[in-house]
Design a protein around this motif. Structure first.
Motif, PDB file in Angstrom:
ATOM      1  N   HIS A 175       0.813  -1.213   0.000  1.00  0.00           N
ATOM      2  CA  HIS A 175       0.000   0.000   0.000  1.00  0.00           C
ATOM      3  C   HIS A 175       0.850   1.269   0.000  1.00  0.00           C
ATOM      4  O   HIS A 175       0.297   2.367  -0.104  1.00  0.00           O
ATOM      5  CB  HIS A 175      -0.958  -0.005   1.194  1.00  0.00           C
TER       6      HIS A 175
ATOM      7  N   ASP B  75      -4.478   1.903  -2.527  1.00  0.00           N
ATOM      8  CA  ASP B  75      -5.118   2.139  -1.234  1.00  0.00           C
ATOM      9  C   ASP B  75      -5.674   0.853  -0.638  1.00  0.00           C
ATOM     10  O   ASP B  75      -5.586  -0.226  -1.216  1.00  0.00           O
ATOM     11  CB  ASP B  75      -6.233   3.186  -1.376  1.00  0.00           C
ATOM     12  N   TYR B  76      -6.261   0.972   0.555  1.00  0.00           N
ATOM     13  CA  TYR B  76      -7.088  -0.081   1.135  1.00  0.00           C
ATOM     14  C   TYR B  76      -8.520   0.123   0.638  1.00  0.00           C
ATOM     15  O   TYR B  76      -9.014   1.264   0.631  1.00  0.00           O
ATOM     16  CB  TYR B  76      -7.089   0.004   2.665  1.00  0.00           C
TER      17      TYR B  76
END
Length: 429
Positions: A298, A314-315
């Motif tokens: 990430h 991203d998450y």
């Protein structure tokens, strides 16, 4: 020279070993045998009890400055009488719940299950039943509900698993039910397919960035002004918001807000040493020969490329929280978000910007209050829909100016009460 060095790293024995794990039929069979087994969650998240400070910090970690979450003086004048947490913050609060020992056959099924297989969140479903206030401690019990095997464009064979987390406060009341859709993929297959490797990093001219800034400048928080149900019609727009362009700073802020500490618990120094002994497979040497967390895809572009992505991303949970902000900004303080379902359809790479739009799909009366169903989508600068979502929101009406949460299903309420009673019997606090 840098490209050549990177190539050497990606072809090193260390990195090849890290991406060499496979999804096996044995693991799939074990996962399916675990379906339906629920247990008290013994994990201790970074935050266990909500406070005004950590609610504000979590909101700010998502880029959310709604005063209902951030300003105690403002919040005291609302129907809630004080700060409440953004609904999805419930997902990062957890204090260990005591419960009966896990049976030996369950432990055997879980041992080294899907070892070395990459997991990412690809969507979720939330049902909210009451707010989280400062002083509330959250416990949970959880279990896997479904397990499917699919073929994906990104990584070939994959496993789609849904886990249900029931979030309960210190009074034994169900706060929310969080169903998490997880995708398990083989790192080496994704790397070999390289489906996304040709995507170039996003860049912006001064004019293009000014357009993004203009969207931010025009965003509005409905706040104390009621969004009257009588004024809302099917087809109405929910407005436009911007999210991004994504930077490593955004990921750091989200972690600083409290996300991402369980089950891997990225830590520093002596704690990192202990963590390496606990879960050595989670640590993969970087180009300097230093074991670092596999989670670093990430923020580490080289490791992201090693598993088939062009750059860090991203998450999915970040965008889910951006979605909640979009909904709460539109509906205002007096409305109640009852249900959210989202699908994470594309990666959100460093530099990507998301334009968020939505519209009202339906309006109806349910249990004496007016609810609306809405649809939301995130579209990136490449014109790709990266998130598709729906939500149900109870709006204030002239007949019912203060809508309420739905009742917790009886069976679920009874199960939560039993789990908390057992926690207290075993000496839990």
């Amino acid at each position: 020279m840098m490209a050549e060095a990177q190539k050497d790293i990606l072809q090193s024995d260390e990195w090849q070993k890290a991406v060499d794990y496979e999804i096996t039929d044995h693991d799939i069979d074990r996962q399916r045998k675990l379906l339906g087994f629920e247990q008290a969650s013994k994990t201790r998240e970074y935050f266990q009890t909500a406070t005004e400070d950590n609610i504000r910090n979590f909101a700010h970690g998502c880029g959310d400055d709604n005063p209902l979450y951030c300003d105690p003086d403002y919040a005291r004048r609302t129907r809630w009488g004080g700060i409440i947490a953004p609904g999805m913050m419930t997902g990062i609060l957890n204090k260990p719940m005591l419960g009966d020992p896990v049976p030996d056959e369950i432990k055997a099924l879980r041992k080294s299950l899907f070892k070395g297989i990459h997991v990412f969140v690809s969507g979720s479903t939330w049902d909210f039943y009451r707010p989280v206030r400062p002083g509330d401690t959250i416990y949970s019990f959880a279990g896997d509900e479904t397990c499917e095997v699919k073929k994906s464009e990104f990584a070939g064979k994959s496993v789609i698993a849904v886990r249900r987390d029931v979030k309960v406060n210190q009074r034994g009341e169900v706060v929310a039910v969080y169903r998490i859709l997880r995708v398990l993929t083989e790192r080496k297959t994704a790397a070999k397919k390289g489906k996304n490797l040709s995507i170039p990093p996003a860049t912006y001219t001064e004019e293009e960035f000014a357009e993004i800034e203009a969207i931010y400048a025009a965003e509005k928080v409905q706040g104390a002004a009621k969004r009257w149900a009588e004024d809302v019609e099917v087809g109405d727009s929910l407005g436009t918001q911007a999210k991004g362009p994504l930077t490593v700073t955004d990921v750091i802020c989200f972690h600083a807000g409290g996300y991402g500490f369980v089950p891997y618990a990225p830590t520093a120094n002596r704690l990192a040493h202990k963590n390496r002994q606990r879960i050595p497979a989670f640590y993969v040497k970087n180009e300097q020969g230093i074991p670092d967390v596999a989670q670093r895809l990430h923020w580490d572009p080289k490791w992201a490329q090693a598993i088939g992505n062009p750059m860090a991303y991203d998450y999915g949970v970040m965008r889910e929280n951006f979605l909640y902000q979009y909904l709460s900004d539109w509906c205002g303080d007096d409305a109640v978000i009852l249900h959210v379902h989202d699908e994470i359809r594309k990666f959100n790479y460093m530099g990507d910007v998301q334009t968020v739009t939505g519209q009202v799909l339906a309006k109806r009366v349910e249990d004496g209050q007016t609810v609306v169903d809405v649809a939301v989508k995130f579209v990136n600068q490449r014109g790709e829909e990266s998130v598709r979502a729906t939500a149900t929101i109870a709006l204030p009406s002239k007949e019912n100016p203060l809508p309420m949460y739905r009742e917790v299903p009886r069976e679920l309420a009874q199960k939560a009460a039993q789990m908390m009673a057992r926690h207290w019997e075993l000496g839990g606090k």
